[in-house]
Design an enzyme around this catalytic site. Structure first.
Site, PDB file in Angstrom:
ATOM      1  N   LYS A 155       0.852  -1.193   0.000  1.00 26.39           N
ATOM      2  CA  LYS A 155       0.000   0.000   0.000  1.00 26.39           C
ATOM      3  C   LYS A 155       0.879   1.231   0.000  1.00 26.39           C
ATOM      4  O   LYS A 155       1.998   1.205   0.520  1.00 26.39           O
ATOM      5  CB  LYS A 155      -0.876   0.031   1.252  1.00 26.39           C
ATOM      6  CG  LYS A 155      -2.094   0.930   1.109  1.00 26.39           C
ATOM      7  CD  LYS A 155      -3.204   0.195   0.389  1.00 26.39           C
ATOM      8  CE  LYS A 155      -4.468   0.991   0.289  1.00 26.39           C
ATOM      9  NZ  LYS A 155      -5.605   0.104  -0.039  1.00 26.39           N
TER      10      LYS A 155
HETATM   11  N1  GLU Z   1      -7.296  -0.013  -3.147  1.00 27.16           N
HETATM   12  C1  GLU Z   1      -8.057  -1.190  -3.390  1.00 27.16           C
HETATM   13  C2  GLU Z   1      -8.143  -2.044  -2.139  1.00 27.16           C
HETATM   14  O1  GLU Z   1      -7.994  -1.553  -1.042  1.00 27.16           O
HETATM   15  C3  GLU Z   1      -7.600  -1.956  -4.626  1.00 27.16           C
HETATM   16  C4  GLU Z   1      -6.189  -2.463  -4.585  1.00 27.16           C
HETATM   17  C5  GLU Z   1      -5.714  -3.059  -5.896  1.00 27.16           C
HETATM   18  O2  GLU Z   1      -6.512  -3.217  -6.822  1.00 27.16           O
HETATM   19  O3  GLU Z   1      -4.528  -3.367  -5.977  1.00 27.16           O
HETATM   20  O4  GLU Z   1      -8.423  -3.203  -2.199  1.00 27.16           O
END
Ligand code: GLU
Length: 418
Positions: free
Chosen positions: A108
């Protein structure tokens, strides 16, 4: 509503990990490894603002675990971003990818900023500087970012371009959630909402009820909240209340979600919508509905309001909307919680499909994407409830146990390099 700073999301993740590891009987070394991210990067980002002033922003990229594949996870632009939040979100990505069984680890990123106060050129310069700083740790086989709160397909296009300019060729598999014209997948934009729809239907079925006619309240009207509301509405559910940062509205006969989406596009808020009446934002969470979808952010259902929740099912569209202190209260009251790492996994599942399509150079029709998403999400739903039953626990810990089982298996095969 509780102040979001009163709860540390990383400690919330650790509390669930500790409980699940205990029930599962996880090896202590692996437990210690999972309690901390494998890599955390903090970057300082000088950006020239439109008026010629320079501002220095702080950004993060955290990789929690990469045993099952490249790190995967969004980039968040928000004033409340901090290292512990990004660490929690990265760990949740590890568990989420394992729950839906896509071959990724968890990562993240985020930048402390208010994207609503930045112009488009400022956002572009900020994004490009951030990508230049994290260049060495991302890549199609290393770590693949995606949109999250405050970022969208345009942000991902800048990530793609900056990375590609540095590696001297167009590398579209470095990021997912891109515009479709740049190698994005059909169905990605609505994928998290579609996943919410799929698990909401399965959860209703567990209670022996159809989704059609179900009363639904949705907290948050960003990408996840609005797409969940629209798809649930189209599936015949009645969306009786929605909220955003500015306020909340309700209509007992059901809100016209298409008209509401148009209103929000024009005015940037759900408030003032003619087809509903204003209500208190905090009260939305306590409505007597069949399904409550918290789709805003962390720490919304806490020890302060959990006892007032009257929904039969809570489908966690957001990451970490429920605190560990609230979990036993909801359980005690017989509320079926579809946990975040399952409920909002539709987004990363279609991100995986996007990455596969990029690497194949062969693109699927929207119907194929959606059909495969149904397959992955329903399979994950039943696997989570099978683990829940097997270990005689609740669905949240059932989901963690399923994830722990898969990630620890990969770690066992690989062993430790020392
Ligand atoms: N931000 C989204 C989540 O929290 C998608 C993450 C992604 O597709 O890599 O799942």
């Amino acid at each position: 509503m509780s102040d979001i700073h009163s709860h540390n999301p990383f400690e919330a993740m650790q509390a669930r990990l500790r409980a699940a590891a205990h029930i599962y009987g996880l090896d202590d070394t692996l437990f210690q490894v999972f309690m901390a991210p494998t890599r955390s990067m903090i970057v300082s980002l000088p950006v020239c603002m439109d008026d010629g002033r320079w501002e220095v922003f702080t950004g993060y990229r955290v990789q929690h675990n990469i045993a099952r594949g490249p790190a995967k996870g969004g980039i968040r632009y928000d004033l409340n971003v901090n290292l512990d939040e990004i660490k929690a979100l990265a760990a949740w990505m590890t568990w989420k990818c394992a729950v839906v069984d896509v071959p990724f680890g968890g990562g993240k990123g985020g930048i402390i900023c208010d994207p609503k106060k930045l112009s488009k050129p400022e956002l572009e310069r900020l994004t490009r500087r951030y990508v230049a700083e994290i260049m060495d740790v991302i890549g199609p086989d290393r770590d693949v970012p995606a949109p999250d709160m405050g970022t969208d397909s345009q942000t991902m296009a800048w990530v793609l371009d900056t990375y590609s300019m540095h590696v001297r060729h167009t590398e579209n598999a470095v990021v997912t959630g891109k515009p479709v014209g740049l190698g994005g997948s059909l169905g990605r934009n609505e994928a998290t909402g579609r996943g919410v729809l799929i698990v909401a239907r399965e959860a209703m079925q567990r209670l022996g009820k159809p989704l059609a006619g179900a009363r639904v309240a949705v907290q948050g009207f960003g990408n996840v909240g609005s797409q969940s509301a629209r798809l649930l509405h189209e599936a015949g559910a009645r969306i009786v209340a929605v909220s955003d940062l500015n306020g909340a509205i309700k209509n007992d006969r059901g809100l016209d979600i298409h008209a509401l989406v148009k209103h929000v596009t024009e005015t940037k808020s759900v408030t003032g919508f003619k087809g509903g009446e204003a209500m208190d934002r905090a009260e939305l969470l306590t409505l007597a509905v069949d399904i409550l979808v918290p789709a805003a952010m962390e720490n919304q259902i806490t020890e302060d309001n959990a006892a007032q929740i009257r929904a039969k099912i809570v489908v966690e569209g957001a990451n970490g909307p429920t605190t560990p202190e609230a979990d036993p209260i909801l359980l005690e009251n017989g509320i079926l919680v579809v946990p975040d790492i399952l409920a909002n996994a539709g987004g990363v599942t279609v991100s995986y499909f996007e990455w596969v399509q990029n690497r194949l150079g062969f693109y699927w029709r929207e119907r194929e994407v959606n059909e495969r998403l149904v397959e992955y999400m329903t399979h994950a739903f039943h696997s989570v409830f099978a683990a829940t039953d097997k270990y005689k626990t609740n669905p949240r810990l059932g989901a963690y146990i399923l994830a722990l089982d898969r990630v620890s298996q990969a770690m066992h095969y690989r062993g430790f390099y020392a």
